[in-house]
Design a protein around this motif. Structure first.
Motif, PDB file in Angstrom:
ATOM      1  N   SER A  60       0.479  -1.192   0.081  1.00  0.00           N
ATOM      2  CA  SER A  60       0.920  -0.162  -0.093  1.00  0.00           C
ATOM      3  C   SER A  60       0.267   1.027   0.117  1.00  0.00           C
ATOM      4  O   SER A  60       0.180   2.034   0.456  1.00  0.00           O
ATOM      5  CB  SER A  60      -1.204  -0.072   1.213  1.00  0.00           C
ATOM      6  OG  SER A  60      -1.938  -0.732   1.191  1.00  0.00           O
ATOM      7  N   GLN A  95      -1.190   7.298   4.638  1.00  0.00           N
ATOM      8  CA  GLN A  95      -2.365   7.787   4.873  1.00  0.00           C
ATOM      9  C   GLN A  95      -3.528   6.997   4.663  1.00  0.00           C
ATOM     10  O   GLN A  95      -5.064   6.329   5.300  1.00  0.00           O
ATOM     11  CB  GLN A  95      -2.965   9.889   4.441  1.00  0.00           C
ATOM     12  CG  GLN A  95      -4.297   9.907   4.897  1.00  0.00           C
ATOM     13  CD  GLN A  95      -4.701  11.020   4.599  1.00  0.00           C
ATOM     14  OE1 GLN A  95      -4.308  12.070   3.896  1.00  0.00           O
ATOM     15  NE2 GLN A  95      -5.338  11.960   5.404  1.00  0.00           N
ATOM     16  N   ARG A  96      -3.603   5.850   3.306  1.00  0.00           N
ATOM     17  CA  ARG A  96      -4.682   5.491   2.960  1.00  0.00           C
ATOM     18  C   ARG A  96      -4.652   3.867   3.614  1.00  0.00           C
ATOM     19  O   ARG A  96      -6.134   3.154   3.530  1.00  0.00           O
ATOM     20  CB  ARG A  96      -4.041   4.453   1.363  1.00  0.00           C
ATOM     21  CG  ARG A  96      -2.802   3.943   1.495  1.00  0.00           C
ATOM     22  CD  ARG A  96      -2.925   3.488  -0.116  1.00  0.00           C
ATOM     23  NE  ARG A  96      -3.986   2.864  -0.678  1.00  0.00           N
ATOM     24  CZ  ARG A  96      -3.430   2.192  -2.211  1.00  0.00           C
ATOM     25  NH1 ARG A  96      -2.349   2.702  -2.711  1.00  0.00           N
ATOM     26  NH2 ARG A  96      -4.405   1.541  -2.837  1.00  0.00           N
ATOM     27  N   CYS A  97      -3.770   3.950   4.309  1.00  0.00           N
ATOM     28  CA  CYS A  97      -4.417   2.307   5.525  1.00  0.00           C
ATOM     29  C   CYS A  97      -4.515   3.145   7.071  1.00  0.00           C
ATOM     30  O   CYS A  97      -4.872   1.961   7.398  1.00  0.00           O
ATOM     31  CB  CYS A  97      -2.847   2.115   6.061  1.00  0.00           C
ATOM     32  SG  CYS A  97      -2.052   0.868   4.212  1.00  0.00           S
ATOM     33  N   HIS A  98      -5.397   4.646   7.266  1.00  0.00           N
ATOM     34  CA  HIS A  98      -5.893   4.533   8.828  1.00  0.00           C
ATOM     35  C   HIS A  98      -6.796   4.419   7.953  1.00  0.00           C
ATOM     36  O   HIS A  98      -7.670   5.098   7.290  1.00  0.00           O
ATOM     37  CB  HIS A  98      -5.249   6.363   8.317  1.00  0.00           C
ATOM     38  CG  HIS A  98      -3.807   6.621   8.102  1.00  0.00           C
ATOM     39  ND1 HIS A  98      -3.036   7.972   8.487  1.00  0.00           N
ATOM     40  CD2 HIS A  98      -2.878   5.839   8.628  1.00  0.00           C
ATOM     41  CE1 HIS A  98      -2.027   8.737   8.435  1.00  0.00           C
ATOM     42  NE2 HIS A  98      -1.925   6.536   8.516  1.00  0.00           N
ATOM     43  N   ARG A 131     -12.714   5.002   4.674  1.00  0.00           N
ATOM     44  CA  ARG A 131     -12.241   3.746   3.389  1.00  0.00           C
ATOM     45  C   ARG A 131     -13.569   3.081   2.819  1.00  0.00           C
ATOM     46  O   ARG A 131     -14.157   2.665   3.632  1.00  0.00           O
ATOM     47  CB  ARG A 131     -11.380   2.815   3.616  1.00  0.00           C
ATOM     48  CG  ARG A 131     -10.967   1.527   2.585  1.00  0.00           C
ATOM     49  CD  ARG A 131     -10.124   2.943   2.102  1.00  0.00           C
ATOM     50  NE  ARG A 131      -9.224   2.240   0.607  1.00  0.00           N
ATOM     51  CZ  ARG A 131      -8.232   2.555  -0.677  1.00  0.00           C
ATOM     52  NH1 ARG A 131      -8.604   3.840  -0.277  1.00  0.00           N
ATOM     53  NH2 ARG A 131      -7.780   2.014  -1.125  1.00  0.00           N
ATOM     54  N   HIS A 132     -14.329   4.092   1.929  1.00  0.00           N
ATOM     55  CA  HIS A 132     -15.106   3.391   0.882  1.00  0.00           C
ATOM     56  C   HIS A 132     -16.572   3.550   1.808  1.00  0.00           C
ATOM     57  O   HIS A 132     -17.643   2.675   1.992  1.00  0.00           O
ATOM     58  CB  HIS A 132     -15.394   1.917   1.162  1.00  0.00           C
ATOM     59  CG  HIS A 132     -14.255   1.673  -0.441  1.00  0.00           C
ATOM     60  ND1 HIS A 132     -13.620   2.042  -1.623  1.00  0.00           N
ATOM     61  CD2 HIS A 132     -13.403   0.318  -0.486  1.00  0.00           C
ATOM     62  CE1 HIS A 132     -13.134   1.398  -2.249  1.00  0.00           C
ATOM     63  NE2 HIS A 132     -12.068   1.214  -1.424  1.00  0.00           N
ATOM     64  N   SER A 266       1.322  10.169   5.801  1.00  0.00           N
ATOM     65  CA  SER A 266       1.323   9.530   6.518  1.00  0.00           C
ATOM     66  C   SER A 266       2.013   9.855   8.259  1.00  0.00           C
ATOM     67  O   SER A 266       2.148  10.653   8.532  1.00  0.00           O
ATOM     68  CB  SER A 266       2.527   8.703   6.157  1.00  0.00           C
ATOM     69  OG  SER A 266       3.458   9.501   6.151  1.00  0.00           O
TER      70      SER A 266
END
Length: 570
Positions: A60, A95-98, A131-132, A266
């Motif tokens: 990711s 940030q996409r993994c937060h 997320r979604h 991040s």
């Protein structure tokens, strides 16, 4: 999960460890990885702990350097995979993994979140994630289809050590109303919210879960995993976030790593000193007392420098403390409630109001605490959201918080002049190192504080030695505890078996440290009395009555103060 009280109620009659298994099996889901938390895991350990999670973070756009996931009998954690220099970035999490949420989240979820009390911050994050627009619970429902599947699959199926999941015996063994009442509130909210807010909208257009049943069991699991691992990455007023992999780090008040913001939104884990290969990587969850650590994380820290004993400032309680310590007349209203006592002079009423200990909008929560400077060190980014609700309690050198000291000084002063020129504020009147100009009034206030410690001790059953014997499992432990706890609700199971359950052991450790804190505070106040008395008079002054009684198990509060002592805990 059981609701404390006279009528013990188990949600659907399932254990906390089984509740998510039941939830998953009902929807045809399966666990694909071992549980991951600081608590003991129930699944077999994979060859490479959380390997799928590590791969997911790296794929990711994140990085993992010089750190590895470890697993032992205590559960999961992080350790240095090689020697690491101070300032090195160990983990970079994009940030996409937060796992978090914001104002762009599904309006249906926001409508639900608005119904959650602010104090249950974990439930807000448990219900939704940006997320979604899929909540933590729904991520579990999505299974492999969830973009967070490697993380969700590594979350524990049961979070050991949380009082929310204690049975009645273990909860009663805490013997500490400030925590048990908080547990009751959480359990009641889970039941009422699932029945009154979630059940009526299931399958309707207002349902953000697509018709899936989200009952108290599922919501309880989500609340537990969120409160035990979320961070306030954007400050105390903003939503918390779950940081995969980073949240596997265990806690220490002397951490060797910290959480810091990185480029592009991040979050990074950075070594604060040189690390040796194999050394545990530890962060600080914040300057938190054992109440917060137990409620949100399921563990306690012995001799925690930030721990406190919470009390409710009450005039009747202070009069009881005076009686226990031999301050004032022998009949000074010790057995009366605040409403039954004669009115205070106007100057005392105004002083207590200025301290916000009386009158409209009063905050009567006060604490006894450990003396000496705090020993923890943590950055705001590495603190959990709980830390935003508490202030460091270990600093300042005082065994009581300033408002409590100031309030007792006001009630022990014979007149306004005895307070001297001090402004009626916690900053001035509550300074431990600045006694009142009237030495008799100061000594009376300090003696009253020893009586307050004795009353607080009397609310616990048994002594520190009794608890230590229970934890050690010595043959005499059960008999000693039985005698000390005679007639105490919720403690019988301790005396019927020499082997305590893990939850009971945790409860006994928790209350034992509260007793130690009170004894330490009592000793510090008594020493202060001796110092001031010696400086005021060559003959000195005798220590406060009740000290030896309290040291022998809290008996100092069983005389006149016993009745009012029951109102002591907040």
């Amino acid at each position: 999960m059981q609701l404390p009280g006279s009528a013990r109620f188990s949600v659907r009659g399932v254990s906390p460890t089984r509740m998510v298994k039941l939830f998953m099996s009902r929807h045809g889901l399966h666990s694909t990885a071992a549980s991951a938390s600081g608590a003991a895991a129930t699944s077999a350990a994979p060859a490479a702990p959380a390997a799928d999670l590590v791969t997911w973070v790296e794929s990711s756009g994140g990085s993992i350097t010089g750190v590895a996931v470890r697993r032992d009998e205590a559960g999961f954690g992080l350790q240095a995979a090689s020697d690491v220099s101070a300032g090195s970035t160990l983990i970079s999490l994009p940030q996409r993994c937060h796992l978090t949420y914001d104002g762009s989240t599904d309006a249906r979820l926001l409508a639900l979140i608005d119904q959650v009390p602010a104090e249950l911050w974990g439930a807000k994050l448990a219900l939704q994630a940006r997320r979604h627009d899929v909540p933590v619970v729904a991520h579990r429902l999505e299974g492999a289809a969830s973009p967070f599947a490697p993380y969700i699959n590594n979350l524990p199926l049961g979070v050991a050590g949380l009082p929310m999941f204690f049975n009645g015996d273990a909860l009663g063994a805490l013997q500490y109303p400030p925590v048990t009442e908080q547990v009751k509130r959480r359990c009641r909210w889970l039941l009422s919210f699932s029945q009154q807010a979630l059940a009526p909208i299931r399958g309707s257009e207002a349902d953000p879960f697509g018709g899936a049943e989200v009952d108290a069991n599922a919501l309880g699991w989500a609340l537990a995993v969120v409160t035990s691992r979320a961070f306030r990455t954007r400050g105390p007023s903003q939503p918390a976030a779950m940081l995969p992999l980073i949240d596997m780090a265990n806690h220490s008040f002397e951490p060797n790593a910290k959480i810091a913001p990185g480029p592009g939104g991040s979050m990074c884990m950075v070594a604060t000193r040189q690390l040796v290969a194999g050394e545990p990587v530890l962060i600080s969850y914040g300057q938190l007392g054992n109440d917060f650590l137990l409620l949100d994380y399921g563990f306690v820290m012995p001799t925690n420098p930030y721990d406190t004993v919470q009390l409710r400032f009450d005039r009747g309680l202070i009069e009881a403390a005076k009686a226990v310590a031999g301050v004032g007349s022998s009949d000074n209203g010790a057995d009366a409630t605040s409403d039954e006592l004669p009115p205070l002079p106007a100057w005392q009423q105004q002083a207590l109001a200025s301290l916000q200990l009386a009158g409209p909008g009063a905050n009567t929560e006060v604490t006894i605490r450990r003396q000496g400077p705090g020993q923890a060190s943590s950055s705001s980014s590495s603190s959990s959201s709980s830390s935003s609700n508490s202030k460091p309690a270990g600093g300042g050198g005082s065994p009581v918080d300033p408002r409590l000291l100031a309030g007792v000084r006001v009630l022990c002063a014979p007149n306004a002049a005895a307070l001297g020129s001090k402004a009626v504020s916690a900053e001035q009147l509550g300074r431990w190192d600045a006694p009142l100009a009237s030495m008799p009034a100061e000594l009376a206030a300090l003696r009253t504080l020893t009586g307050l410690c004795a009353i607080a001790l009397s609310q616990f059953k048994g002594t520190v030695d009794d608890d230590a014997a229970l934890l050690a499992g010595t043959p005499a432990a059960a008999a000693a505890a039985a005698e000390a706890a005679e007639g105490a609700a919720g403690t019988s199971s301790e005396t019927e078996q020499q082997q305590l359950t893990e939850d009971q052991q945790l409860a006994v450790q928790f209350r034992m440290d509260k007793k130690r804190l009170l004894l330490e505070a009592l000793a510090a106040i008594s020493q202060r009395i001796k110092q001031l008395a010696a400086s005021a008079s060559p003959g000195g002054a005798r220590g406060p009555g009740g000290r030896q009684q309290a040291a022998n198990g809290g008996g100092g509060g069983r005389g006149k103060g016993a009745k009012n002592g029951g109102r002591g805990f907040g």
